[in-house]
Design an enzyme around this catalytic site. Structure first.
Site, short mmCIF file in Angstrom:
data_model
loop_
_atom_site.label_atom_id
_atom_site.label_comp_id
_atom_site.label_asym_id
_atom_site.label_seq_id
_atom_site.Cartn_x
_atom_site.Cartn_y
_atom_site.Cartn_z
N HIS A 117 42.89 69.45 70.36
CA HIS A 117 43.14 68.07 69.93
C HIS A 117 43.95 68.03 68.63
CE1 HIS A 117 41.77 63.74 69.67
NE2 HIS A 117 42.09 63.96 68.41
N GLU A 118 43.55 68.83 67.65
CA GLU A 118 44.22 68.80 66.34
C GLU A 118 45.62 69.41 66.41
OE1 GLU A 118 42.93 66.81 64.25
OE2 GLU A 118 41.05 66.69 65.35
N HIS B 80 47.89 66.83 67.72
CA HIS B 80 48.33 65.90 66.67
C HIS B 80 49.54 66.46 65.93
CE1 HIS B 80 45.68 62.49 66.57
NE2 HIS B 80 44.60 63.24 66.53
#
Length: 163
Positions: free
Chosen positions: A131-132, A135
């Protein structure tokens, strides 16, 4: 430093590929402090620099009581069959959707001293790492959703009180 405000869906910084950290200086040290302070808020598993408005490859994590950060992370390994996992995002508050994620992930990057570091895990840690890094690559979890789920998610975003 107190936690930094989280940028919300629609902010262009969230769709921008983050630049690598070229030199660790006072600005980068302050960023890491802000990221760690921001991820310590209860209920947060990770905060990417882009989510606090900084276009650099860095994120913090808070998983199973372990809090840390990584600079210039790159996913070097994922394994297992993708699974649909309920996922949310601080930049898309209040919404959760079934997101395809690998059950194991490994990232490599550096720390503030320029030392190579590696983070790996399964379950929530694998999800947070993917997820990070997304980003930092200018992606939101909404971009990973299957077609029907994405359509439902975008409708929910449009109807949300924060959008």
């Amino acid at each position: 430093m107190p936690e930094r405000p989280i940028r919300l869906f629609g902010d262009p910084v969230l769709k921008t590929v983050s630049a690598p950290v070229e030199q660790v200086d006072d600005r980068v040290r302050a960023l890491v402090t802000d990221l760690v302070d921001s991820v310590r808020v209860p209920g947060r598993a990770g905060v990417a620099a882009s989510q606090i408005g900084v276009n650099l490859r860095a994120f913090s994590y808070n998983v199973d009581g372990e809090v840390g950060y990584i600079l210039n992370p790159e996913i070097v390994e994922v394994s297992g069959d993708k699974q649909l996992i309920d996922e949310g995002c601080l930049s898309v508050p209040g919404l959760w959707h079934k997101t395809p994620r690998y059950p194991f992930a490994r990232v490599r990057g550096i720390d503030l001293d320029g030392n190579d570091i590696e983070l790996a895990g399964d379950g929530l840690m694998a999800q947070a790492l993917q997820h990070e890094v997304d980003h930092l690559d200018g992606l939101l979890y909404l971009d990973r959703l299957e077609k029907d789920e994405r359509r439902s998610a975008m409708k929910a975003v449009r109807e949300s009180d924060w959008f």
